[in-house]
Design a protein around this motif. Structure first.
Motif, PDB file in Angstrom:
ATOM      1  N   LYS A 157      23.065  29.058 -23.587  1.00 18.82           N
ATOM      2  CA  LYS A 157      21.466  29.080 -23.459  1.00 18.82           C
ATOM      3  C   LYS A 157      21.030  29.801 -24.667  1.00 18.82           C
ATOM      4  CE  LYS A 157      17.978  31.121 -20.533  1.00 18.82           C
ATOM      5  NZ  LYS A 157      17.293  29.685 -20.408  1.00 18.82           N
ATOM      6  N   ARG A 158      21.530  30.510 -25.228  1.00 23.15           N
ATOM      7  CA  ARG A 158      21.040  31.083 -26.549  1.00 23.15           C
ATOM      8  C   ARG A 158      20.871  30.107 -27.636  1.00 23.15           C
ATOM      9  NH1 ARG A 158      22.117  31.953 -31.496  1.00 23.15           N
ATOM     10  NH2 ARG A 158      24.049  31.092 -31.201  1.00 23.15           N
ATOM     11  N   GLU A 202      21.049  26.543 -27.067  1.00 26.05           N
ATOM     12  CA  GLU A 202      20.352  25.475 -26.905  1.00 26.05           C
ATOM     13  C   GLU A 202      18.654  25.824 -27.060  1.00 26.05           C
ATOM     14  OE1 GLU A 202      21.157  24.354 -22.983  1.00 26.05           O
ATOM     15  OE2 GLU A 202      23.048  23.072 -23.774  1.00 26.05           O
ATOM     16  N   SER A 203      18.431  27.097 -26.608  1.00 24.10           N
ATOM     17  CA  SER A 203      16.949  27.678 -26.579  1.00 24.10           C
ATOM     18  C   SER A 203      16.585  27.508 -28.150  1.00 24.10           C
ATOM     19  CB  SER A 203      16.945  28.977 -26.213  1.00 24.10           C
ATOM     20  OG  SER A 203      17.167  29.071 -24.739  1.00 24.10           O
ATOM     21  N   GLU A 254      16.807  23.507 -29.615  1.00 26.29           N
ATOM     22  CA  GLU A 254      16.174  22.558 -28.813  1.00 26.29           C
ATOM     23  C   GLU A 254      14.421  23.032 -28.674  1.00 26.29           C
ATOM     24  OE1 GLU A 254      17.822  21.599 -25.234  1.00 26.29           O
ATOM     25  OE2 GLU A 254      19.847  21.009 -26.259  1.00 26.29           O
ATOM     26  N   GLN A 255      14.259  24.606 -28.566  1.00 27.16           N
ATOM     27  CA  GLN A 255      12.801  25.075 -28.310  1.00 27.16           C
ATOM     28  C   GLN A 255      12.636  25.832 -29.311  1.00 27.16           C
ATOM     29  OE1 GLN A 255      13.105  26.455 -24.285  1.00 27.16           O
ATOM     30  NE2 GLN A 255      14.234  24.978 -23.545  1.00 27.16           N
ATOM     31  N   TRP A 302      20.078  39.596 -23.304  1.00 28.18           N
ATOM     32  CA  TRP A 302      20.708  38.646 -22.450  1.00 28.18           C
ATOM     33  C   TRP A 302      22.260  38.783 -22.581  1.00 28.18           C
ATOM     34  CZ3 TRP A 302      19.518  34.232 -19.599  1.00 28.18           C
ATOM     35  CH2 TRP A 302      18.042  34.012 -19.322  1.00 28.18           C
ATOM     36  N   VAL A 354      13.486  28.957 -29.763  1.00 31.22           N
ATOM     37  CA  VAL A 354      12.864  30.215 -29.257  1.00 31.22           C
ATOM     38  C   VAL A 354      14.312  31.095 -29.434  1.00 31.22           C
ATOM     39  CG1 VAL A 354      12.610  31.444 -27.052  1.00 31.22           C
ATOM     40  CG2 VAL A 354      11.445  29.157 -27.453  1.00 31.22           C
ATOM     41  N   LEU A 372      16.305  34.281 -27.905  1.00 29.13           N
ATOM     42  CA  LEU A 372      16.384  35.336 -26.972  1.00 29.13           C
ATOM     43  C   LEU A 372      16.311  36.307 -26.999  1.00 29.13           C
ATOM     44  CD1 LEU A 372      19.066  33.002 -24.425  1.00 29.13           C
ATOM     45  CD2 LEU A 372      16.410  33.008 -24.427  1.00 29.13           C
TER      46      LEU A 372
END
Length: 600
Positions: free
Chosen positions: A442-443, A445-446, A449-450, A458, A452, A454
Motif C-alpha cells: 500500500k505504501r 502504490e500510494s 500512483e497517487q 502504518w 501520497v 503514508l
C-alpha cells in the motif's frame, strides 16, 4: 522404626544431601559455601536484572539505528548496510557460545560478565570517536541524491569494523551469562520462582529496548551519533556498576573445567565400542558412584541408543579410561544436547524475521511521513519501541493473571510449558510478515500512483505482532534450555538460544543476496532485483516479506513435528522399580512440582 522405614529415611537423606551438593552447588564471592538466608533470591537477581536492562539499552541503541549510521555516514549501499547490520548482530549472538564456554569451563559467570562488559565499553567509545572525528569518516554526501557518494574504505572502514568487533565480542560473551547467573540465584527446584525470573528478565529487556529506541535514538538523531554512542558507553558502565554492587549477595556456580571434554568422551567411547551390544536393562549401564546420586532419576529411552554403548563395561577390565567408559550422566547430557537441536533450529526463521524489523523496516519508515505534529518528527528506528511499550504492561499482566489461571488448568508451574510457549510465538510471527507485506504494498502504490506518503504509524502493526510473538518464543526458549541443562552447562546451553538469533541474522544476509541474484534476471521488472536499489520505491520489499511469511508458516508445522518428537517417547515407561520408588518419594516432598523429567 522397622527396616522399611529406615530404608525410606535413608533415601530421603540421600535426596536432601544431593539437593544441596549436586543440583545447587554454589559458593559466595570468596569461594565459601552459600547460605540460603544471605545469598541468592530475588534480591540478588535484581542486580543482575539491572545489568540486563542497561546492557540491552546500550546495545539496542547502537544495533537498531546502525543501518542509518552506516548508510548516511559511511555511505554503504542499502543492501550492504542491511547485511552489515545483520552480520554484526549475528556475530554478537554467535559469540555467546564463547561466553557460555568460558563461563562454564574456566571463569565463572560473574568474572566473564565483568571482563567482557569492559571490552564492550571500549567498543562503544571507539564508535563515538569515529563518529566525532571527520577524518575517520568519508566526506558528507546525500545518499538519496543523484551524486555518487564516496564509500568508507581503508583505515576508516577498519576503524568501524574494529569498533563493531569489540562491541560484538563484549555483548556476545555477556548475554548468556546474564540469564544463567540470574537464574542461578534460585534453587533449581523452585520452578515457579525460576519462571517468574525469566518473565522479569524479559521485562528488563523490554525496558532497556524501550528507553534505547526512544530516548537514546532521539539523542542520536538530534545530538549526533557521536553523542549517542558515548551515551551507550556510559549506560553500559552503569550496568557493570549494578553487577558489582550485588557481589556479596550472589550464589556463584564454580567452573568445572572444559565442558567439551565429557561430551567428546561420550562420542569417542561410543564409537570405540560400536560393536558392543547394549544391555536390555539400563541398570547394567555404568552408573556414577553413590556419593554423586542424582536429585531426579533419569528416565532411560531409546533415543540415540547408540550412545549407550559408551556406558557398557568391557568384560575382564576393572578400570577403564574415561575415553572408553562414560557414566550414564555424561550420556544423558549429550542426549539432551542432541535432542534440543531441532527445537533450536526451528527458531532460526523466527529470528530472520526479527532481522527485517531492525533493517528494512527501519528504512521503510524512513520513506514514510515521520511527522507526529508540524514540529515534531519520530525517528524511524524509534518505531521499534511500540511493541515494547505494550509489553511493559503486558508482561506483568501475563505473570500476574495468565500464569496463575493457566496453572490451574494445566497444572504446569509456568502456566503453559516452554514448548507450548515457543510454538505460540512462532505461529504469531507469520502474521507480522503478512502485515508488513500488505502495508509495504500500500505504501509503494500510494507513493507511485497517487504521490501520497503514508504515515509511519502504518507499519506499527508488524512491530506489535512480532513483539507479542517474541514474548512467547524468546522467553520460552531460554526457560526451556535452562531447565534441560545440567549445572555444568547452564551458560553454554543458554548461549545456544542466542545462537539462534545469530543464525537467523546470517540467514537474512544469505536470503537478501540470494533474492537479489535470482530476481535480477527473471523478468520481474526490477533490473537490480527485489532489494537491489537504494530506493524502496523501486524495490519490491513487499515480495520479500511474503517470502518470509511463507517460510515462517512452513516452519511452524516443522516445529510442531519436532516438539512432539521431543515430548513423546513410548519407551520412557521402561525404568526400574528403584527409580519409581525414588520418584514417588521425591513427589511426596515436592507435590507442587509438575516438571517433566528429562527423557534420555
Amino acid at each position: 522404626m522397622d527396616v522399611h522405614d529406615q530404608s525410606e529415611e535413608a533415601k530421603r537423606a540421600r535426596l536432601h544431601e544431593s539437593d544441596e551438593s549436586s543440583d545447587d552447588l554454589c559458593v559466595d564471592s570468596r569461594g565459601r559455601p552459600c547460605r540460603l538466608s544471605k545469598h541468592g533470591g530475588m534480591r540478588a537477581a535484581l542486580f543482575v536484572l539491572g545489568l540486563q536492562a542497561f546492557e540491552m539499552m546500550a546495545i539496542a541503541a547502537v544495533g537498531n539505528n546502525l543501518i542509518t549510521y552506516v548508510f548516511n555516514e559511511m555511505h554503504f549501499p542499502l543492501s550492504k548496510s542491511a547485511n552489515l547490520v545483520t552480520n554484526f548482530i549475528g556475530t554478537v549472538f554467535l559469540l555467546s557460545l564463547l561466553g557460555g564456554f568460558l563461563s562454564d569451563s574456566y571463569l565463572g559467570s560473574f568474572r566473564t560478565m565483568l571482563v567482557f562488559g569492559i571490552i564492550e565499553i571500549f567498543g562503544f567509545i571507539l564508535l563515538a570517536v569515529q563518529a566525532h572525528l571527520p577524518e575517520l569518516r568519508p566526506p558528507q554526501c546525500n545518499m538519496k541524491g543523484t551524486t555518487h557518494c564516496l564509500e568508507a574504505n581503508g583505515y576508516k572502514a577498519v576503524t568501524l569494523y574494529a569498533a563493531l568487533c569489540l562491541v560484538a565480542l563484549g555483548s556476545g560473551c555477556l548475554k548468556p551469562n546474564i540469564i544463567s547467573h540470574g537464574a542461578d540465584q534460585f534453587q533449581r527446584k523452585d520452578l515457579r520462582k525460576l519462571s517468574s525470573f525469566f518473565n522479569a528478565a524479559y521485562f528488563a529487556f523490554s525496558m532497556g529496548q524501550l528507553i534505547a529506541l526512544t530516548l537514546l535514538v532521539w539523542v542520536q538523531t538530534h545530538s549526533g551519533m557521536d553523542v549517542g554512542f558515548g551515551v551507550s558507553a556510559a549506560v553500559m558502565a552503569a550496568g557493570l556498576i549494578s553487577l558489582v554492587a550485588g557481589t556479596n549477595f550472589y550464589r556463584n556456580t564454580p567452573s568445572r573445567g572444559s565442558i567439551f571434554t565429557p561430551i567428546a568422551q561420550v562420542f569417542v567411547a561410543a564409537i570405540t565400542k560400536r560393536k558392543q551390544i547394549c544391555p536390555s536393562n539400563p541398570n547394567m549401564l555404568h552408573q556414577p558412584s553413590m556419593d554423586l546420586v542424582r536429585v531426579k532419576p533419569l528416565l532411560h529411552t531409546n533415543k540415540f541408543r547408540f550412545l549407550d554403548k559408551a556406558c557398557v563395561k568391557t568384560q575382564g577390565k576393572v578400570i577403564e579410561s574415561p575415553w572408553r567408559l562414560c557414566t550414564i550422566e555424561q550420556v544423558h547430557q549429550v542426549k539432551i544436547l542432541l535432542s534440543v537441536i531441532p527445537i533450536f533450529a526451528c527458531t532460526i526463521i523466527f529470528n530472520t524475521i526479527l532481522a527485517q524489523l531492525q533493517t528494512f523496516s527501519v528504512q521503510q519508515g524512513s520513506s514514510m511521513n515521520t511527522h507526529i505534529t508540524k514540529t515534531f518528527q519520530i525517528p524511524p528506528a524509534s518505531l521499534q519501541a511500540i511493541p515494547y511499550i505494550i509489553l511493559i504492561f503486558f508482561v506483568p499482566l501475563y505473570e500476574t493473571f495468565f500464569v496463575p489461571l493457566a496453572r490451574k488448568v494445566t497444572g504446569n508451574d509456568s502456566g503453559i510449558s516452554p514448548l507450548q510457549r515457543i510454538g505460540t510465538g512462532l505461529f504469531l510471527a507469520t502474521f507480522s510478515m503478512v502485515a508488513a507485506a500488505l502495508v509495504e504494498k500500500k505504501r509503494r502504490e500510494s507513493f507511485l500512483e497517487q504521490n501520497v506518503t503514508l504515515s509511519i504509524f502504518w507499519i506499527a502493526p508488524q512491530f506489535l505482532i512480532f513483539g507479542l510473538s517474541e514474548m512467547f518464543t524468546a522467553v520460552g526458549l531460554v526457560e526451556f534450555f535452562y531447565k534441560q541443562s545440567s549445572q555444568s552447562m547452564q551458560s553454554f546451553l543458554t548461549a545456544m538460544t542466542y545462537c539462534s538469533y545469530s543464525f537467523g541474522f546470517y540467514l537474512s544476509s544469505v536470503l537478501v543476496s540470494a533474492v537479489n541474484r535470482v530476481t535480477s534476471s527473471n523478468g520481474s521488472g526490477t533490473k537490480e532485483g527485489w532489494l537491489g536499489d537504494n530506493d524502496l520505491n523501486k524495490d519490491r520489499l513487499d515480495h520479500f516479506y511474503w517470502l518470509l511469511a511463507s517460510l515462517s508458516f512452513i516452519n511452524f508445522f516443522n516445529y510442531l513435528f519436532w516438539s512432539r518428537w521431543y515430548s513423546c517417547d513410548p519407551s520412557a515407561t521402561h525404568h526400574t522399580a528403584e527409580v519409581n520408588s525414588l520418584e514417588d518419594l521425591e513427589n511426596g516432598e515436592n507435590k507442587d512440582s509438575t516438571t517433566v523429567k528429562p527423557r534420555i
